[in-house]
Write an enzyme that holds these catalytic residues in place. Sequence first.
Site, mmCIF file in Angstrom:
data_model
loop_
_atom_site.group_PDB
_atom_site.id
_atom_site.type_symbol
_atom_site.label_atom_id
_atom_site.label_comp_id
_atom_site.label_asym_id
_atom_site.label_seq_id
_atom_site.Cartn_x
_atom_site.Cartn_y
_atom_site.Cartn_z
ATOM 1 N N LEU A 110 0.819 -1.210 0.036
ATOM 2 C CA LEU A 110 0.054 0.035 -0.078
ATOM 3 C C LEU A 110 0.777 1.143 -0.058
ATOM 4 C CD1 LEU A 110 -2.792 -0.984 2.480
ATOM 5 C CD2 LEU A 110 -2.721 -1.495 0.017
ATOM 6 N N GLY A 155 1.071 -5.091 1.268
ATOM 7 C CA GLY A 155 -0.240 -5.471 0.276
ATOM 8 C C GLY A 155 0.230 -6.167 -1.002
ATOM 9 N N ASN A 179 4.141 -7.296 6.849
ATOM 10 C CA ASN A 179 4.913 -6.600 7.676
ATOM 11 C C ASN A 179 4.381 -5.403 8.632
ATOM 12 O OD1 ASN A 179 5.318 -5.399 5.116
ATOM 13 N ND2 ASN A 179 7.207 -4.403 5.959
ATOM 14 N N GLU A 180 3.022 -5.330 8.358
ATOM 15 C CA GLU A 180 2.150 -3.945 8.680
ATOM 16 C C GLU A 180 2.762 -3.573 10.266
ATOM 17 O OE1 GLU A 180 -0.329 -5.317 5.192
ATOM 18 O OE2 GLU A 180 0.980 -6.199 6.963
#
Length: 304
Positions: A110, A155, A179-180
């Site tokens: 993202l 994303g 890995n957010e």
Amino acid sequence: MAAAPILARRIARSGVLPLCCRPPSWDRAPRQPPRLPLAPCRAFSNNKIQVELDESSGVAMMKFKSPPVNSLSLDFLTEFSISLEKLENDRACRGVIITSTIPKIFSSGLDIMEMCGKNMEHYGEFWRAVQEMWLRLYGSNMVTVAAVNGSSPAGGCLIALSCDYRIMAENPKFSIGLNEAQLGIVAPFWFKDTFVNVVGHRIAERSLQLGSLHPAPEALKLGLVDELVPEEKLLEKASAVMARWLALPDHARQLTKSMMRKAVLDHLVAHREEDIKNFINFISKESIQKSLRMYMEMLKKKKS
């Protein structure tokens, strides 16, 4: 909410109805390959995605071409959904291979710029586009193969996870994962559900909490990708895998896929507006905005 008409206008220009306004793909009658293709090959290209359909095989190649890192901006996501829907509605197309034209990167995930310093309306429009991308890809009737020819965090990993099969270039420098958590962001429930369905609950739980990015060999060991091949043979292998999947009757494969995925898809459809509100409330918090600004500054320093 106000975001809905904006995204609808973007997609409406293509003449394609969004997923929320049409029967889901798993409810449509299975498509059969055409007997007499009109042309051997057709292509259409947008600013950020190139698509070429080989009607003789029924296979489309979708290539990301949004430098520098194929980040999933609002424009990219809209193009992705439109391109996928065009293929879904084309009876000549039975499968799609997704890859990147940019060396060493599949997709960076993202676009942070879409989530930092914007107004509430923009956050809602952006998140609806992220949802739309996943609903179309995860619920597609087509065979979907990810040819991951570079790193694929967040994303980008979700796109690969949403495909039926994942092949990654055999390079330990390439990594993949959700890995957010490293950015102070929580992966939403439908990211989590997609991940769990691929690698199992324990591996997904550990990886999500740590925000892990797994090098290609480790990703194979965990089941995050199905195969590793030399990069120069990636598309050849993807085509071979596609041919094997397409050798099966469409209706049996499509109904089986629906049976396996429908509950996860239905969960988001039923809670879509709530999920958008949760995202807006979360991403607009000053603490989250501060984390995103710090991350962007870190990226700028790396570039310099």
